[in-house]
Structure formats: C-alpha cells, structure tokens
Design a protein around this motif. Structure first.
Motif, PDB file in Angstrom:
ATOM      1  N   SER A  40       0.812  -1.103   0.221  1.00 43.30           N
ATOM      2  CA  SER A  40       0.007  -0.103   0.042  1.00 43.30           C
ATOM      3  C   SER A  40       0.809   1.277  -0.094  1.00 43.30           C
TER       4      SER A  40
ATOM      5  N   SER B  38      -5.056   3.257 -11.522  1.00 40.60           N
ATOM      6  CA  SER B  38      -6.261   3.961 -10.967  1.00 40.60           C
ATOM      7  C   SER B  38      -6.484   2.972  -9.710  1.00 40.60           C
ATOM      8  N   LEU B  39      -7.440   3.558  -8.952  1.00 41.05           N
ATOM      9  CA  LEU B  39      -7.509   2.802  -7.560  1.00 41.05           C
ATOM     10  C   LEU B  39      -8.235   1.458  -7.644  1.00 41.05           C
ATOM     11  N   GLY B  40      -7.199   0.655  -7.190  1.00 38.82           N
ATOM     12  CA  GLY B  40      -7.879  -0.664  -7.031  1.00 38.82           C
ATOM     13  C   GLY B  40      -7.244  -1.372  -8.657  1.00 38.82           C
ATOM     14  N   ARG B 110       0.534  10.554  -6.508  1.00 40.60           N
ATOM     15  CA  ARG B 110      -1.034  10.388  -6.509  1.00 40.60           C
ATOM     16  C   ARG B 110      -1.423  11.677  -7.039  1.00 40.60           C
ATOM     17  N   THR B 112      -4.872  14.045  -7.615  1.00 37.25           N
ATOM     18  CA  THR B 112      -6.256  14.189  -7.359  1.00 37.25           C
ATOM     19  C   THR B 112      -6.770  15.279  -8.129  1.00 37.25           C
TER      20      THR B 112
END
Lengths: 113, 114
Positions: A40, B38-40, B110, B112
């Motif tokens: 993570s 992208s997320l996940g 990251r 946003t």
C-alpha cells in the motif's frame, strides 16, 4: 485484444503455509514475464522474472513456473510471512513490443498470523 | 543505491489546471517508462523512453498528455487542462537497458483532480 489476467482476486493463507498465485495469459508471442509485489502506498517491487525459454526459476523463497502449453504463469511463495501481504501483479512482454509490459489486474495476498 | 524518485508524492489540482510530474530514474538506466494506476486497478502503460527518444507513445490517453526526457535522465509528464478522470497514481519506472530487463518502479505521484 489479448491480455494478462489473474484467476483469484484475493488469496488468504496462514502464516507459514505456502502460497500459489496464478496468472493466465493469452498471447503466445510473449517472451518475458515478471512478477511484482505492491504494498500500500508504494510502487511495484520486482520479485522475479522468467523468459519464455525456461519453465521454472527459483529465487529466495519464491519460484515462478511457466507453462507455455496452457499459457499459465504462477508464483509460489514458500513459508509465507506477514510481510508477504500485498497485491501481486504478473506482467508479460510481447517479443516485438520493446520493453512495454502488460500487467494483469492483481491478486491480493493476505497472510493470517 | 538510490531507487527511482518521483515528485511530488501527492498533488491536488483543480479541474482545468496543468500539472507536471517529475521522475528521476536510477543512475545509468537508459530506459524510462510512465504507467498510470487507477484505484484498485492494474497498471496502464503510457509512454516509454529509450535515451531521450520515445519510440512508444501509444499509451498516452489524449493529446492533453505529453512527456519529455532530457539528458537521458530526468523525465517530466505533463497533463494539460486536467480532468477528474485523470485522477490516479502515476508511476515511473526505469530499466538498465531495453527489452527483457526488469523495470524498477518509483513510489508514484498520487494525482487528485477536484
């Protein structure tokens, strides 16, 4: 188009057991495969690679197996430890694609103490 | 030795603004790559440099995306007129040579877009 994919999105194992993470690929022209571990908040970390002229390669506690007949790649982790908990990605390179890797969707490995 | 370094680690920007992401590869690595996650999700290839030239730009999602590499080292990825769908982690990797050598990744930026 052809792509790399993974059978199991989540794998839960007991600490000390062996783990096997599987990956199916559909492009017979791929000649190089890599496994990455991603924790993570970090980038993917190289684990082990294998070329298409090999069936098996071993590292420290990890083994990668390549079955070209059924287009299957697996990562075996011996004596799984809590620190092995992460998302694991397989990636393939086509033999005419420079060094562009195509990644699968990832499998999350959860190690239970 | 030092790994791949990316900056900033986090970037929040307003829709419509331009952003520039930086990558410092491992010293001596001739090949440099940009991926987006992208997320996940898995990793989506964007662009690949060998030295200062980009033989493969096939993954850039639109003409708002561009990248350059100077001196065979540092690379910048620029996104113009950012959109919310540009929100993702942008990962840079380098390898010692081209085909058949493992990629070493940085920890990503990251992004946003609000």
């Amino acid at each position: 188009g052809e792509s790399v994919g993974l059978h199991l999105p989540t794998l839960s194992v007991q600490e000390g057991d062996n783990s096997i993470i599987n990956c199916a690929y559909s492009n017979s022209a791929s000649d190089y495969f890599i496994w990455y571990k991603q924790e993570s908040g970090k980038g993917p970390q190289f684990i082990i690679d294998i070329r298409s002229n090999m069936d098996k390669r071993q590292g420290q506690r990890v083994t990668v197996l390549l079955n070209k007949t059924v287009k299957h790649l697996s990562l075996q982790i011996a004596a799984t430890q809590p620190g092995d908990s992460a998302v694991y990605f397989c990636a393939e390179k086509l033999n005419n694609a420079g060094n562009m890797l195509t990644f699968g969707g990832g499998t999350r490995l959860m190690v239970k103490p | 030795g030092a790994g791949v370094s990316q900056s900033p680690s986090n970037k929040v920007t307003e829709k419509g603004k331009d952003v520039e992401l930086r990558c410092d590869p491992i010293s001596g690595h001739t090949a440099l790559y940009w991926y987006r996650q992208s997320l996940g999700q898995g990793l989506e290839f964007l662009i690949y440099f060998q030295g200062n030239s980009a033989p493969d730009k096939s993954g850039l999602p639109s003409d708002r995306f561009s990248a350059e590499r100077t001196g065979g080292s540092v690379s910048t990825l620029t996104i113009q007129r950012t959109q919310q769908e540009d929100s993702a982690v942008y990962l840079c990797a380098s390898s010692l040579k081209g085909a058949g050598s493992p990629l070493h990744f940085g920890n990503g930026t990251r992004l946003t877009v609000t």
